[in-house]
Design a protein around this motif. Structure first.
Motif, PDB file in Angstrom:
ATOM      1  N   TRP A   1       0.807  -1.209   0.000  1.00  7.19           N
ATOM      2  CA  TRP A   1       0.000   0.000   0.000  1.00  7.19           C
ATOM      3  C   TRP A   1       0.852   1.275   0.000  1.00  7.19           C
ATOM      4  CZ3 TRP A   1       2.301   1.275   4.404  1.00  7.19           C
ATOM      5  CH2 TRP A   1       2.554   0.272   5.351  1.00  7.19           C
ATOM      6  N   GLU A   2       2.166   1.178   0.289  1.00  6.81           N
ATOM      7  CA  GLU A   2       3.011   2.380   0.298  1.00  6.81           C
ATOM      8  C   GLU A   2       3.191   2.949  -1.109  1.00  6.81           C
ATOM      9  OE1 GLU A   2       6.282   4.981   0.035  1.00  6.81           O
ATOM     10  OE2 GLU A   2       6.575   2.916  -0.647  1.00  6.81           O
ATOM     11  N   ARG A   3       3.151   2.086  -2.117  1.00  7.13           N
ATOM     12  CA  ARG A   3       3.282   2.530  -3.511  1.00  7.13           C
ATOM     13  C   ARG A   3       2.536   1.546  -4.415  1.00  7.13           C
ATOM     14  NH1 ARG A   3       9.833   2.185  -4.072  1.00  7.13           N
ATOM     15  NH2 ARG A   3       9.536   4.273  -3.206  1.00  7.13           N
ATOM     16  N   GLU A   4       1.244   1.790  -4.536  1.00 11.79           N
ATOM     17  CA  GLU A   4       0.383   0.879  -5.283  1.00 11.79           C
ATOM     18  C   GLU A   4       0.574   0.993  -6.796  1.00 11.79           C
ATOM     19  OE1 GLU A   4      -3.582   1.552  -3.895  1.00 11.79           O
ATOM     20  OE2 GLU A   4      -3.301   0.249  -2.153  1.00 11.79           O
ATOM     21  N   ASP A   5       1.197   2.077  -7.258  1.00 10.68           N
ATOM     22  CA  ASP A   5       1.352   2.273  -8.700  1.00 10.68           C
ATOM     23  C   ASP A   5       2.690   1.762  -9.225  1.00 10.68           C
ATOM     24  OD1 ASP A   5       2.612   4.191  -7.212  1.00 10.68           O
ATOM     25  OD2 ASP A   5       2.125   5.888  -8.518  1.00 10.68           O
ATOM     26  N   VAL A   6       3.460   1.063  -8.392  1.00  8.84           N
ATOM     27  CA  VAL A   6       4.726   0.502  -8.852  1.00  8.84           C
ATOM     28  C   VAL A   6       4.486  -0.914  -9.396  1.00  8.84           C
ATOM     29  CG1 VAL A   6       5.477  -0.713  -6.772  1.00  8.84           C
ATOM     30  CG2 VAL A   6       7.178   0.424  -8.196  1.00  8.84           C
ATOM     31  N   ASP A   7       5.371  -1.382 -10.232  1.00  4.25           N
ATOM     32  CA  ASP A   7       5.285  -2.749 -10.749  1.00  4.25           C
ATOM     33  C   ASP A   7       5.987  -3.686  -9.770  1.00  4.25           C
ATOM     34  OD1 ASP A   7       5.173  -5.098 -12.125  1.00  4.25           O
ATOM     35  OD2 ASP A   7       6.505  -4.487 -13.755  1.00  4.25           O
ATOM     36  N   TRP A   8       5.204  -4.324  -8.923  1.00  2.00           N
ATOM     37  CA  TRP A   8       5.763  -5.206  -7.902  1.00  2.00           C
ATOM     38  C   TRP A   8       6.213  -6.547  -8.474  1.00  2.00           C
ATOM     39  CZ3 TRP A   8       7.261  -3.631  -3.314  1.00  2.00           C
ATOM     40  CH2 TRP A   8       6.635  -2.526  -2.712  1.00  2.00           C
ATOM     41  N   ARG A   9       5.811  -6.854  -9.687  1.00  3.19           N
ATOM     42  CA  ARG A   9       6.158  -8.126 -10.337  1.00  3.19           C
ATOM     43  C   ARG A   9       5.691  -9.333  -9.516  1.00  3.19           C
ATOM     44  NH1 ARG A   9      12.357  -6.879 -12.370  1.00  3.19           N
ATOM     45  NH2 ARG A   9      12.008  -4.708 -12.952  1.00  3.19           N
ATOM     46  N   PHE A  10       4.447  -9.204  -9.018  1.00  3.50           N
ATOM     47  CA  PHE A  10       3.923 -10.289  -8.194  1.00  3.50           C
ATOM     48  C   PHE A  10       3.797 -11.591  -8.969  1.00  3.50           C
ATOM     49  CE2 PHE A  10       2.077  -6.839  -5.410  1.00  3.50           C
ATOM     50  CZ  PHE A  10       2.878  -7.133  -4.323  1.00  3.50           C
ATOM     51  N   ASN A  11       3.576 -11.502 -10.285  1.00  2.00           N
ATOM     52  CA  ASN A  11       3.503 -12.744 -11.047  1.00  2.00           C
ATOM     53  C   ASN A  11       4.814 -13.528 -10.936  1.00  2.00           C
ATOM     54  OD1 ASN A  11       4.779 -10.676 -12.522  1.00  2.00           O
ATOM     55  ND2 ASN A  11       4.366 -11.662 -14.485  1.00  2.00           N
ATOM     56  N   GLU A  12       5.930 -12.819 -10.937  1.00  3.12           N
ATOM     57  CA  GLU A  12       7.236 -13.467 -10.795  1.00  3.12           C
ATOM     58  C   GLU A  12       7.467 -13.943  -9.351  1.00  3.12           C
ATOM     59  OE1 GLU A  12      10.388 -10.931 -12.155  1.00  3.12           O
ATOM     60  OE2 GLU A  12       9.178 -10.113 -13.786  1.00  3.12           O
ATOM     61  N   ILE A  13       7.132 -13.070  -8.398  1.00  2.00           N
ATOM     62  CA  ILE A  13       7.383 -13.388  -6.985  1.00  2.00           C
ATOM     63  C   ILE A  13       6.518 -14.553  -6.518  1.00  2.00           C
ATOM     64  CG2 ILE A  13       7.140 -12.500  -4.637  1.00  2.00           C
ATOM     65  CD1 ILE A  13       7.998  -9.753  -5.736  1.00  2.00           C
ATOM     66  N   TYR A  14       5.236 -14.500  -6.865  1.00  2.00           N
ATOM     67  CA  TYR A  14       4.340 -15.585  -6.457  1.00  2.00           C
ATOM     68  C   TYR A  14       4.725 -16.899  -7.127  1.00  2.00           C
ATOM     69  CZ  TYR A  14       1.174 -12.040  -4.458  1.00  2.00           C
ATOM     70  OH  TYR A  14       0.617 -11.024  -3.715  1.00  2.00           O
ATOM     71  N   ALA A  15       5.085 -16.831  -8.404  1.00  3.80           N
ATOM     72  CA  ALA A  15       5.495 -18.038  -9.116  1.00  3.80           C
ATOM     73  C   ALA A  15       6.758 -18.639  -8.488  1.00  3.80           C
ATOM     74  CB  ALA A  15       5.733 -17.727 -10.590  1.00  3.80           C
ATOM     75  N   LEU A  16       7.687 -17.779  -8.070  1.00  4.10           N
ATOM     76  CA  LEU A  16       8.897 -18.258  -7.414  1.00  4.10           C
ATOM     77  C   LEU A  16       8.568 -19.009  -6.135  1.00  4.10           C
ATOM     78  CD1 LEU A  16      12.021 -18.289  -6.999  1.00  4.10           C
ATOM     79  CD2 LEU A  16      11.739 -16.099  -5.802  1.00  4.10           C
ATOM     80  N   ILE A  17       7.694 -18.435  -5.314  1.00  2.00           N
ATOM     81  CA  ILE A  17       7.323 -19.065  -4.045  1.00  2.00           C
ATOM     82  C   ILE A  17       6.688 -20.423  -4.280  1.00  2.00           C
ATOM     83  CG2 ILE A  17       5.767 -18.872  -2.056  1.00  2.00           C
ATOM     84  CD1 ILE A  17       6.218 -15.812  -2.229  1.00  2.00           C
ATOM     85  N   HIS A  18       5.740 -20.466  -5.208  1.00  2.00           N
ATOM     86  CA  HIS A  18       5.036 -21.726  -5.449  1.00  2.00           C
ATOM     87  C   HIS A  18       5.907 -22.756  -6.163  1.00  2.00           C
ATOM     88  CE1 HIS A  18       0.970 -19.500  -4.965  1.00  2.00           C
ATOM     89  NE2 HIS A  18       1.298 -20.135  -3.856  1.00  2.00           N
ATOM     90  N   LYS A  19       6.924 -22.290  -6.865  1.00  2.00           N
ATOM     91  CA  LYS A  19       7.869 -23.232  -7.467  1.00  2.00           C
ATOM     92  C   LYS A  19       8.765 -23.837  -6.391  1.00  2.00           C
ATOM     93  CE  LYS A  19      11.640 -23.603 -10.850  1.00  2.00           C
ATOM     94  NZ  LYS A  19      12.484 -22.871 -11.840  1.00  2.00           N
ATOM     95  N   LEU A  20       9.242 -22.986  -5.481  1.00  2.00           N
ATOM     96  CA  LEU A  20      10.129 -23.463  -4.423  1.00  2.00           C
ATOM     97  C   LEU A  20       9.397 -24.374  -3.444  1.00  2.00           C
ATOM     98  CD1 LEU A  20      12.079 -20.162  -3.679  1.00  2.00           C
ATOM     99  CD2 LEU A  20      13.008 -22.229  -4.757  1.00  2.00           C
ATOM    100  N   LYS A  21       8.134 -24.046  -3.185  1.00  2.00           N
ATOM    101  CA  LYS A  21       7.344 -24.848  -2.239  1.00  2.00           C
ATOM    102  C   LYS A  21       5.887 -24.871  -2.713  1.00  2.00           C
ATOM    103  CE  LYS A  21       7.255 -25.819   2.687  1.00  2.00           C
ATOM    104  NZ  LYS A  21       5.925 -26.416   2.763  1.00  2.00           N
ATOM    105  N   PRO A  22       5.515 -25.882  -3.467  1.00  2.61           N
ATOM    106  CA  PRO A  22       4.190 -25.904  -4.108  1.00  2.61           C
ATOM    107  C   PRO A  22       3.010 -25.781  -3.155  1.00  2.61           C
ATOM    108  CG  PRO A  22       5.611 -27.551  -5.100  1.00  2.61           C
ATOM    109  CD  PRO A  22       6.352 -27.013  -3.900  1.00  2.61           C
ATOM    110  N   ASP A  23       3.167 -26.191  -1.888  1.00  4.43           N
ATOM    111  CA  ASP A  23       2.045 -26.094  -0.956  1.00  4.43           C
ATOM    112  C   ASP A  23       2.129 -24.867  -0.057  1.00  4.43           C
ATOM    113  OD1 ASP A  23       4.210 -26.955   0.508  1.00  4.43           O
ATOM    114  OD2 ASP A  23       3.075 -28.414   1.708  1.00  4.43           O
ATOM    115  N   ALA A  24       3.090 -23.978  -0.320  1.00  9.59           N
ATOM    116  CA  ALA A  24       3.192 -22.750   0.481  1.00  9.59           C
ATOM    117  C   ALA A  24       2.025 -21.828   0.163  1.00  9.59           C
ATOM    118  CB  ALA A  24       4.513 -22.045   0.196  1.00  9.59           C
TER     119      ALA A  24
END
Length: 435
Positions: free
Chosen positions: A209-232
Motif C-alpha cells: 500500500w506504500e506505492r500501489e502504482d509501482v510494478d511489484w512483479r507479483f507474477n514473478e514473486i508468487y510463481a517463485l514461491i510456489h515453485k520453491l514450495k508448491p504447498d506454500a
C-alpha cells in the motif's frame, strides 16, 4: 437495460470462455496447495509476532518512521540487540497452550532489518551481538510441537537505497533507487526463507500500500514461491480483493465485512479463499512500553468466535520485548483463552461459517451435521427466532452436554427458548443437530 437478441450468441460464447478460463485457473492450483488452504481454514487461531530491533526503543514497529529517526542513526540499533531471554520452546508452547495452530512472525519489517540468517543483506541478526538465528530455532520448535510457521515479509523498506523510499513512481518504477535490484534482492531473501526453513507454511506480505502504482512483479514473486514450495500459502495485506496467485485473504484490525479501521473499504470478500483477521492484544503491533490497553479474555474469545462465524481465522498479535520475553499480560490472557478452547474448541476448529449471517447477538458456525449457535450478547428476545434452518432439526442441546434446549419449529425457521442458559460470560453455545 435490455439486451438485443442478436447479441445473445456472442454473450453466450463469452460466458463459456470465461467459465473455461475459471476452470483452467482452478485446475492450475495443485492439490497440495488446495489441501493446505483447507487445513489453514481448519486451524482458526494463530499467533502473530512483531519482533525486531525496534523493540529496543519500546515505541512500536513504526518508531523509525514516526519519530523521523534518520536511517544512519536507526541502523546503530543492531549493535545493542541481544535477546538473551529468547526461548523458542517457551514461545511455541505458549501458542499451543492457547489453542493456536500456527504462528506468523516478522522475518523483515519496514525498517529493513532481517531477523534471520540472510546472505542477501548484511543488515541482519547474525551481525548483532546475539549472532544466532531465532527464526531457525522457532522453525525447529514449531515442527517439534506440531505448529505451522508462516513468515511475515515487508515489501516496503524505509532505508534501502534501491527501494528509493518516498520517490515518485514513473512507468512502474521509483525515480530514485534501482527497482530491478530491489526485486532481485527480495527474490533472493524469499528463496532463502523457503529453502533454508523447509517446513515453512507460507509467506505473509505487507507494505504494498506504500506505492500501489509501482510494478511489484507479483507474477514473478508468487510463481517463485510456489515453485520453491508448491504447498506454500501466500497472503498479501494490500487491503483489496485477493488477486491471482494468492491463497488467503487477510483483513487488518477488522472482521471480514467490517471497515472500522478504515483499511477494508475497497476489499471484496473472497468466496473461494480462506480468510484471516489480524488484530493486536493491546493497541500496538511491536513492543510499546506505555501501551496498557490490553484486551480482556472475553474480548479475545469473542473476537475469535466472531471471526469463525465469518469464515475467518484470527491471527492475534504479541510484541515481544527486546530481551525476547513475551509480556505476562499477553501470556496470561492467552493461557485463559486456551482453557476455554480446550472445552469449546470443537465449535471453532474445522468449522465454516454457519447457515445464519452474523447477528447483533452473535454468529453461527457449522461442521459435520451440526450448526453451532454462538450467543455472544444476550438477545433482546426470548425465544430467539432463527430463520431458514438448513434441514430437519433432530435436537438442540447446550454444547458439550446432554442438557436440551427447548425449541419450536415454525414456518421458515425455529424458535429457541433460552431459559436456563444464564448470563453470557464468553459465549453461550447451542448445538443444533441435523439429520
Amino acid at each position: 437495460m435490455k439486451t438485443s437478441h442478436r447479441f445473445l450468441p456472442v454473450l453466450l460464447l463469452l460466458a463459456l470462455l470465461q467459465t473455461g478460463s475459471l476452470r483452467a485457473q482452478q485446475a492450475a492450483v495443485p492439490q497440495a496447495r488446495l489441501t493446505a488452504r483447507d487445513n489453514f481454514s481448519d486451524m482458526r487461531f494463530g499467533l502473530f509476532i512483531h519482533w525486531g530491533v525496534y523493540s529496543l526503543l519500546g515505541d512500536g514497529e513504526w518508531v523509525m518512521h514516526n519519530k523521523r529517526i534518520p536511517y544512519t542513526d536507526y541502523s546503530r540499533l543492531p549493535d545493542a540487540f541481544y535477546p538473551h531471554n529468547f526461548d523458542a520452546k517457551t514461545w511455541v508452547k505458549m501458542a499451543k497452550d492457547a489453542g493456536m495452530k500456527y504462528i506468523t512472525i516478522t522475518s523483515r519489517h519496514h525498517d529493513g532489518f532481517s531477523m534471520f540468517n540472510t546472505k542477501a543483506s548484511e543488515y541482519n541478526i547474525m551481525n548483532t551481538p546475539y549472532k544466532k538465528d531465532p527464526l531457525a530455532e522457532l522453525a525447529k520448535e514449531c515442527k517439534a510441537q506440531g505448529i505451522k510457521l508462516f513468515f511475515y515479509y515487508s515489501l516496503l523498506d524505509w532505508g534501502r537505497a534501491d527501494y528509493g523510499y518516498g520517490s515518485p513512481i514513473v512507468n512502474g518504477k521509483p525515480t530514485k533507487g534501482d527497482w530491478d535490484h530491489y526485486i532481485a534482492f527480495m527474490k533472493a531473501q524469499l528463496t532463502e526463507l523457503l529453502t533454508n526453513y523447509p517446513d515453512i507454511a507460507g509467506i505473509w506480505f505487507d507494505g504494498e500500500w506504500e506505492r500501489e502504482d509501482v510494478d511489484w512483479r507479483f507474477n514473478e514473486i508468487y510463481a517463485l514461491i510456489h515453485k520453491l514450495k508448491p504447498d506454500a500459502l501466500i497472503g498479501n495485506n494490500h487491503h483489496h480483493a485477493a488477486r491471482d496467485g494468492e491463497d488467503f485473504q487477510m483483513f487488518e484490525r477488522d472482521l471480514p465485512g467490517e471497515n472500522k479501521a478504515g483499511f477494508s473499504g475497497g476489499a471484496t470478500i473472497s468466496q473461494a479463499l480462506p480468510l484471516e483477521t489480524c488484530e493486536t492484544m493491546n493497541g500496538s503491533w511491536g513492543f510499546t512500553i506505555t501501551d496498557h490497553h490490553y484486551k480482556t479474555v472475553r474480548q479475545v474469545i469473542q473476537l475469535l468466535v466472531s471471526a469463525a462465524g465469518r469464515n475467518a481465522n484470527l491471527l492475534l498479535n504479541v510484541g515481544p520485548m527486546a530481551d525476547g520475553v513475551i509480556q505476562p499480560e499477553f501470556a496470561d490472557t492467552l493461557r485463559a483463552a486456551g482453557k476455554w478452547m480446550k472445552q469449546y474448541g470443537g465449535a471453532i476448529y474445522g468449522t465454516r461459517a454457519g447457515f445464519l449471517a452474523p447477528q447483533s447477538w452473535g454468529v453461527t458456525t457449522q461442521r459435520a451435521g451440526h450448526q453451532y449457535v454462538h450467543i455472544l450478547q444476550t438477545p433482546g428476545t426470548n425465544p430467539l427466532f432463527l430463520p431458514n434452518i438448513p434441514g430437519h432439526l433432530r435436537k438442540a442441546t447446550i454444547y458439550g452436554s446432554e442438557v436440551t434446549v427447548k425449541y419450536t419449529l415454525v414456518d421458515k425457521g425455529v424458535l429457541l427458548y433460552l431459559d436456563g442458559l444464564g448470563d453470557v460470560a464468553y459465549d453461550n453455545i447451542i448445538d443444533l443437530s441435523f439429520e
